[in-house]
Design a protein around this motif. Structure first.
Motif, PDB file in Angstrom:
ATOM      1  N   ALA A   3       0.840  -1.193   0.000  1.00 43.75           N
ATOM      2  CA  ALA A   3       0.000   0.000   0.000  1.00 43.75           C
ATOM      3  C   ALA A   3       0.877   1.245   0.000  1.00 43.75           C
ATOM      4  O   ALA A   3       1.881   1.307   0.715  1.00 43.75           O
ATOM      5  CB  ALA A   3      -0.908  -0.006   1.223  1.00 43.75           C
ATOM      6  N   LYS A   4       0.493   2.222  -0.794  1.00 40.41           N
ATOM      7  CA  LYS A   4       1.265   3.465  -0.885  1.00 40.41           C
ATOM      8  C   LYS A   4       0.790   4.449   0.179  1.00 40.41           C
ATOM      9  O   LYS A   4      -0.403   4.802   0.212  1.00 40.41           O
ATOM     10  CB  LYS A   4       1.128   4.092  -2.270  1.00 40.41           C
ATOM     11  CG  LYS A   4       1.710   3.262  -3.394  1.00 40.41           C
ATOM     12  CD  LYS A   4       1.521   3.959  -4.737  1.00 40.41           C
ATOM     13  CE  LYS A   4       2.145   3.158  -5.869  1.00 40.41           C
ATOM     14  NZ  LYS A   4       1.524   1.815  -6.013  1.00 40.41           N
ATOM     15  N   PRO A   5       1.678   4.899   1.050  1.00 38.36           N
ATOM     16  CA  PRO A   5       1.283   5.921   2.027  1.00 38.36           C
ATOM     17  C   PRO A   5       0.837   7.195   1.321  1.00 38.36           C
ATOM     18  O   PRO A   5       1.259   7.469   0.194  1.00 38.36           O
ATOM     19  CB  PRO A   5       2.574   6.156   2.829  1.00 38.36           C
ATOM     20  CG  PRO A   5       3.423   4.956   2.573  1.00 38.36           C
ATOM     21  CD  PRO A   5       3.079   4.499   1.188  1.00 38.36           C
ATOM     22  N   PRO A   6      -0.028   7.995   1.943  1.00 39.79           N
ATOM     23  CA  PRO A   6      -0.481   9.247   1.323  1.00 39.79           C
ATOM     24  C   PRO A   6       0.670  10.146   0.879  1.00 39.79           C
ATOM     25  O   PRO A   6       0.574  10.823  -0.151  1.00 39.79           O
ATOM     26  CB  PRO A   6      -1.315   9.907   2.423  1.00 39.79           C
ATOM     27  CG  PRO A   6      -1.797   8.764   3.265  1.00 39.79           C
ATOM     28  CD  PRO A   6      -0.682   7.762   3.243  1.00 39.79           C
ATOM     29  N   ALA A   7       1.754  10.139   1.638  1.00 37.18           N
ATOM     30  CA  ALA A   7       2.894  10.993   1.294  1.00 37.18           C
ATOM     31  C   ALA A   7       3.513  10.565  -0.037  1.00 37.18           C
ATOM     32  O   ALA A   7       4.013  11.408  -0.798  1.00 37.18           O
ATOM     33  CB  ALA A   7       3.949  10.941   2.397  1.00 37.18           C
ATOM     34  N   VAL A   8       3.479   9.258  -0.341  1.00 37.18           N
ATOM     35  CA  VAL A   8       4.036   8.779  -1.609  1.00 37.18           C
ATOM     36  C   VAL A   8       3.181   9.264  -2.769  1.00 37.18           C
ATOM     37  O   VAL A   8       3.693   9.734  -3.785  1.00 37.18           O
ATOM     38  CB  VAL A   8       4.131   7.243  -1.608  1.00 37.18           C
ATOM     39  CG1 VAL A   8       4.470   6.727  -3.005  1.00 37.18           C
ATOM     40  CG2 VAL A   8       5.195   6.795  -0.617  1.00 37.18           C
ATOM     41  N   ALA A   9       1.857   9.169  -2.632  1.00 33.91           N
ATOM     42  CA  ALA A   9       0.968   9.647  -3.694  1.00 33.91           C
ATOM     43  C   ALA A   9       1.175  11.137  -3.943  1.00 33.91           C
ATOM     44  O   ALA A   9       1.217  11.589  -5.097  1.00 33.91           O
ATOM     45  CB  ALA A   9      -0.489   9.369  -3.320  1.00 33.91           C
ATOM     46  N   ALA A  10       1.336  11.895  -2.874  1.00 27.50           N
ATOM     47  CA  ALA A  10       1.570  13.337  -3.020  1.00 27.50           C
ATOM     48  C   ALA A  10       2.911  13.599  -3.701  1.00 27.50           C
ATOM     49  O   ALA A  10       3.027  14.493  -4.552  1.00 27.50           O
ATOM     50  CB  ALA A  10       1.523  14.010  -1.655  1.00 27.50           C
ATOM     51  N   PHE A  11       3.911  12.809  -3.331  1.00 23.47           N
ATOM     52  CA  PHE A  11       5.234  12.989  -3.932  1.00 23.47           C
ATOM     53  C   PHE A  11       5.207  12.652  -5.421  1.00 23.47           C
ATOM     54  O   PHE A  11       5.836  13.336  -6.240  1.00 23.47           O
ATOM     55  CB  PHE A  11       6.257  12.119  -3.212  1.00 23.47           C
ATOM     56  CG  PHE A  11       7.656  12.256  -3.742  1.00 23.47           C
ATOM     57  CD1 PHE A  11       8.387  13.413  -3.542  1.00 23.47           C
ATOM     58  CD2 PHE A  11       8.248  11.211  -4.452  1.00 23.47           C
ATOM     59  CE1 PHE A  11       9.674  13.544  -4.040  1.00 23.47           C
ATOM     60  CE2 PHE A  11       9.530  11.336  -4.955  1.00 23.47           C
ATOM     61  CZ  PHE A  11      10.256  12.510  -4.738  1.00 23.47           C
ATOM     62  N   LEU A  12       4.475  11.612  -5.808  1.00 22.45           N
ATOM     63  CA  LEU A  12       4.374  11.245  -7.223  1.00 22.45           C
ATOM     64  C   LEU A  12       3.702  12.360  -8.025  1.00 22.45           C
ATOM     65  O   LEU A  12       4.103  12.656  -9.153  1.00 22.45           O
ATOM     66  CB  LEU A  12       3.599   9.941  -7.373  1.00 22.45           C
ATOM     67  CG  LEU A  12       4.305   8.684  -6.852  1.00 22.45           C
ATOM     68  CD1 LEU A  12       3.370   7.485  -6.925  1.00 22.45           C
ATOM     69  CD2 LEU A  12       5.584   8.404  -7.635  1.00 22.45           C
ATOM     70  N   ASP A  13       2.690  13.001  -7.432  1.00 23.34           N
ATOM     71  CA  ASP A  13       2.050  14.128  -8.104  1.00 23.34           C
ATOM     72  C   ASP A  13       3.038  15.290  -8.261  1.00 23.34           C
ATOM     73  O   ASP A  13       3.055  15.978  -9.303  1.00 23.34           O
ATOM     74  CB  ASP A  13       0.830  14.597  -7.323  1.00 23.34           C
ATOM     75  CG  ASP A  13      -0.340  13.618  -7.412  1.00 23.34           C
ATOM     76  OD1 ASP A  13      -0.347  12.786  -8.358  1.00 23.34           O
ATOM     77  OD2 ASP A  13      -1.220  13.662  -6.533  1.00 23.34           O
ATOM     78  N   MET A  14       3.865  15.509  -7.246  1.00 19.32           N
ATOM     79  CA  MET A  14       4.885  16.560  -7.330  1.00 19.32           C
ATOM     80  C   MET A  14       5.882  16.258  -8.444  1.00 19.32           C
ATOM     81  O   MET A  14       6.308  17.163  -9.177  1.00 19.32           O
ATOM     82  CB  MET A  14       5.598  16.700  -5.989  1.00 19.32           C
ATOM     83  CG  MET A  14       4.757  17.290  -4.875  1.00 19.32           C
ATOM     84  SD  MET A  14       5.627  17.289  -3.275  1.00 19.32           S
ATOM     85  CE  MET A  14       7.047  18.328  -3.671  1.00 19.32           C
ATOM     86  N   LEU A  15       6.246  14.983  -8.594  1.00 18.63           N
ATOM     87  CA  LEU A  15       7.155  14.600  -9.661  1.00 18.63           C
ATOM     88  C   LEU A  15       6.535  14.885 -11.028  1.00 18.63           C
ATOM     89  O   LEU A  15       7.204  15.394 -11.932  1.00 18.63           O
ATOM     90  CB  LEU A  15       7.515  13.117  -9.552  1.00 18.63           C
ATOM     91  CG  LEU A  15       8.548  12.716  -8.501  1.00 18.63           C
ATOM     92  CD1 LEU A  15       8.717  11.195  -8.493  1.00 18.63           C
ATOM     93  CD2 LEU A  15       9.893  13.377  -8.777  1.00 18.63           C
ATOM     94  N   ASP A  16       5.251  14.559 -11.190  1.00 16.11           N
ATOM     95  CA  ASP A  16       4.568  14.824 -12.457  1.00 16.11           C
ATOM     96  C   ASP A  16       4.596  16.319 -12.778  1.00 16.11           C
ATOM     97  O   ASP A  16       4.831  16.721 -13.924  1.00 16.11           O
ATOM     98  CB  ASP A  16       3.124  14.331 -12.404  1.00 16.11           C
ATOM     99  CG  ASP A  16       3.016  12.819 -12.474  1.00 16.11           C
ATOM    100  OD1 ASP A  16       3.962  12.174 -12.968  1.00 16.11           O
ATOM    101  OD2 ASP A  16       1.985  12.277 -12.031  1.00 16.11           O
ATOM    102  N   ASN A  17       4.352  17.145 -11.783  1.00 14.87           N
ATOM    103  CA  ASN A  17       4.362  18.594 -11.991  1.00 14.87           C
ATOM    104  C   ASN A  17       5.765  19.093 -12.343  1.00 14.87           C
ATOM    105  O   ASN A  17       5.935  19.948 -13.222  1.00 14.87           O
ATOM    106  CB  ASN A  17       3.851  19.316 -10.740  1.00 14.87           C
ATOM    107  CG  ASN A  17       2.374  19.074 -10.494  1.00 14.87           C
ATOM    108  OD1 ASN A  17       1.617  18.797 -11.428  1.00 14.87           O
ATOM    109  ND2 ASN A  17       1.950  19.159  -9.241  1.00 14.87           N
ATOM    110  N   ALA A  18       6.772  18.533 -11.675  1.00 14.39           N
ATOM    111  CA  ALA A  18       8.151  18.940 -11.947  1.00 14.39           C
ATOM    112  C   ALA A  18       8.560  18.551 -13.359  1.00 14.39           C
ATOM    113  O   ALA A  18       9.247  19.312 -14.056  1.00 14.39           O
ATOM    114  CB  ALA A  18       9.097  18.306 -10.930  1.00 14.39           C
ATOM    115  N   VAL A  19       8.121  17.368 -13.808  1.00 16.38           N
ATOM    116  CA  VAL A  19       8.444  16.925 -15.168  1.00 16.38           C
ATOM    117  C   VAL A  19       7.751  17.811 -16.200  1.00 16.38           C
ATOM    118  O   VAL A  19       8.345  18.155 -17.231  1.00 16.38           O
ATOM    119  CB  VAL A  19       8.046  15.452 -15.352  1.00 16.38           C
ATOM    120  CG1 VAL A  19       8.078  15.057 -16.821  1.00 16.38           C
ATOM    121  CG2 VAL A  19       8.977  14.555 -14.548  1.00 16.38           C
TER     122      VAL A  19
END
Length: 222
Positions: free
Chosen positions: A188-204
């Protein structure tokens, strides 16, 4: 013998008594980490559950273990040739490495095999390294001064000085590296991981804009 190599590395890590922890990186595989774990407990990584997310890159010829990892594609890292503004090829949109066989090169090491320009060997010539500079900024300065040319990955394009011309290298000459965000499969992905993945998408997304602004959409290989 790959097993012997990584088990030897594990024994060395063990002698450090926890002052150093080794982990999976580019050029290694989950199997390599298993060899290391036979010799030491000081090993971490996605498969051990010690890391929630990692940003990894690989060439098409070396796919990741998708049975154990969930991969989220972020961006493809193309290669560019960095040229001085007065170079005869500076107005070209795409270059082949064979066209650069007689050029003077600036590299991060005097050993071709340890640098990005090792791609030259695959197309049949050994590049003539005239100058060695470990730092990207120094290499760019040498190129701008007309002392040689070099290769720059697209991920570094936004930080390239304006008096250096960037021309796309044909992808057949330098395989494009795919960049992924990787998470352990089945956990299971912790909420912080999901938020971090969204941040990566925005940075890309921001990075893509910067690349296009620097080299132009028409200069980025498809």
């Amino acid at each position: 013998d790959r097993e012997a190599l990584f088990r030897a590395h594990g024994r060395f890590v063990e002698t450090l008594g926890g002052r150093y922890i080794t982990a999976e990186d580019i050029g290694t595989s989950p199997a390599d980490m298993e060899y290391i774990k036979l010799e030491t407990d000081h090993v971490a990584g996605l498969h051990a559950g010690a890391v929630d997310v990692a940003v990894l890159s690989t060439a098409p010829s070396r796919p990741f273990d998708t049975d154990r990892l969930d991969l989220r594609h972020l961006i493809d890292d193309h290669m560019f040739v960095a040229l001085p503004t007065v170079h005869p090829l500076a107005n070209r949109r795409v270059l082949r490495l064979a066209e650069l066989a007689e050029e003077r090169w600036v590299a991060g090491s005097g050993r071709v095999e340890d640098t990005l320009i090792t791609a030259c060997l695959r197309v049949g010539f050994r590049p003539r390294i005239e100058l060695v500079a470990a730092e990207w900024i120094a290499r760019q300065g040498l190129v701008a001064a007309g002392l040689g040319i070099t290769l720059i990955p697209s991920l570094a394009v936004a930080a390239t000085r304006p008096d250096v011309v960037l021309t796309a290298l044909h992808p057949d000459d330098a395989p494009v590296r795919a960049v992924y965000a990787a998470t352990p499969r089945g956990l299971a992905k912790p909420p912080a991981v999901a938020a971090f993945l969204d941040m990566l998408d925005n940075a890309v997304a921001e990075l893509r804009v910067q690349i296009n602004e620097r080299v132009g959409q028409s200069h980025v290989p498809g």
